[in-house]
Motif scaffolding. Structure first.
Motif, PDB file in Angstrom:
ATOM      1  N   UNK A   1      49.645  36.169  37.141  1.00 17.95           N
ATOM      2  CA  UNK A   1      48.908  35.944  38.385  1.00 17.95           C
ATOM      3  C   UNK A   1      48.685  34.452  38.605  1.00 17.95           C
ATOM      4  N   UNK A   2      48.301  33.760  37.560  1.00 20.63           N
ATOM      5  CA  UNK A   2      48.086  32.306  37.668  1.00 20.63           C
ATOM      6  C   UNK A   2      49.393  31.585  37.989  1.00 20.63           C
ATOM      7  N   UNK A   3      50.484  32.002  37.375  1.00 17.13           N
ATOM      8  CA  UNK A   3      51.782  31.387  37.663  1.00 17.13           C
ATOM      9  C   UNK A   3      52.204  31.642  39.108  1.00 17.13           C
TER      10      UNK A   3
ATOM     11  N   UNK B   1      56.667  35.672  22.306  1.00 22.89           N
ATOM     12  CA  UNK B   1      57.086  35.410  23.686  1.00 22.89           C
ATOM     13  C   UNK B   1      55.880  35.021  24.535  1.00 22.89           C
ATOM     14  N   UNK B   2      54.787  35.710  24.332  1.00 25.31           N
ATOM     15  CA  UNK B   2      53.557  35.399  25.063  1.00 25.31           C
ATOM     16  C   UNK B   2      53.103  33.973  24.766  1.00 25.31           C
ATOM     17  N   UNK B   3      53.053  33.610  23.481  1.00 26.87           N
ATOM     18  CA  UNK B   3      52.645  32.259  23.099  1.00 26.87           C
ATOM     19  C   UNK B   3      53.556  31.213  23.727  1.00 26.87           C
ATOM     20  N   UNK B   4      54.850  31.462  23.659  1.00 22.50           N
ATOM     21  CA  UNK B   4      55.812  30.513  24.205  1.00 22.50           C
ATOM     22  C   UNK B   4      55.639  30.361  25.718  1.00 22.50           C
ATOM     23  N   UNK B   5      55.354  31.454  26.395  1.00 27.08           N
ATOM     24  CA  UNK B   5      55.138  31.372  27.847  1.00 27.08           C
ATOM     25  C   UNK B   5      53.882  30.570  28.166  1.00 27.08           C
TER      26      UNK B   5
ATOM     27  N   UNK C   1      51.453  25.520  30.129  1.00 27.05           N
ATOM     28  CA  UNK C   1      50.624  24.339  29.896  1.00 27.05           C
ATOM     29  C   UNK C   1      51.385  23.049  30.158  1.00 27.05           C
ATOM     30  N   UNK C   2      52.694  23.083  29.944  1.00 20.44           N
ATOM     31  CA  UNK C   2      53.546  21.917  30.186  1.00 20.44           C
ATOM     32  C   UNK C   2      54.083  21.862  31.619  1.00 20.44           C
ATOM     33  N   UNK C   3      53.598  22.771  32.458  1.00 21.93           N
ATOM     34  CA  UNK C   3      54.059  22.882  33.848  1.00 21.93           C
ATOM     35  C   UNK C   3      55.535  23.238  33.948  1.00 21.93           C
ATOM     36  N   UNK C   4      56.031  23.955  32.975  1.00 26.78           N
ATOM     37  CA  UNK C   4      57.388  24.508  33.005  1.00 26.78           C
ATOM     38  C   UNK C   4      57.271  25.930  33.547  1.00 26.78           C
TER      39      UNK C   4
ATOM     40  N   UNK D   1      56.519  26.869  42.273  1.00 24.11           N
ATOM     41  CA  UNK D   1      57.525  26.787  41.227  1.00 24.11           C
ATOM     42  C   UNK D   1      58.098  25.383  41.172  1.00 24.11           C
ATOM     43  N   UNK D   2      57.891  24.737  40.010  1.00 29.59           N
ATOM     44  CA  UNK D   2      58.395  23.376  39.850  1.00 29.59           C
ATOM     45  C   UNK D   2      59.558  23.321  38.874  1.00 29.59           C
ATOM     46  N   UNK D   3      59.637  24.297  37.984  1.00 25.90           N
ATOM     47  CA  UNK D   3      60.689  24.249  36.968  1.00 25.90           C
ATOM     48  C   UNK D   3      61.482  25.523  36.970  1.00 25.90           C
TER      49      UNK D   3
END
Length: 100
Positions: free
Chosen positions: A91-93, A49-53, A58-61, A98-100
């Protein structure tokens, strides 16, 4: 090595080359296979889940990345090694719109 681990390894290889779209597909498949094996709330899913997030971020999703982080927080116990890393990503998010 089980199939989910193989797919996670492939995802990580594509991350290293910057091909996040391909990495996303491998990471999704790895998580899906592992969920079938251990259930949707198993602690063993945390790295997947961490990797997928991270890939989604990285894809701005950002929406998908935030949802995955929220899922991760629901079952990560205090003191888990991924918790500190997850906090940094969250924190970075939160700093990005929010774009996606």
């Amino acid at each position: 090595m089980n199939r989910a681990e193989e797919l996670r390894t492939l995802a990580n290889l594509y991350i290293e080359t910057g091909d996040y779209e391909t990495a996303l597909e491998f990471a999704r498949r790895a998580l899906m296979i592992q969920e079938r094996a251990v259930g949707q709330n198993s602690l063993s899913l945390a790295p997947l889940i961490y990797d997928l997030s991270l890939i989604h971020a990285a894809l701005d999703h950002d929406g998908q990345a935030r949802n995955l982080m929220a899922r991760l927080y629901r079952f990560l116990p205090a003191g888990h090694p991924l918790l500190e890393e997850a906090d940094l990503i969250a924190l970075e998010l939160d700093r990005t719109p929010s774009a996606a």
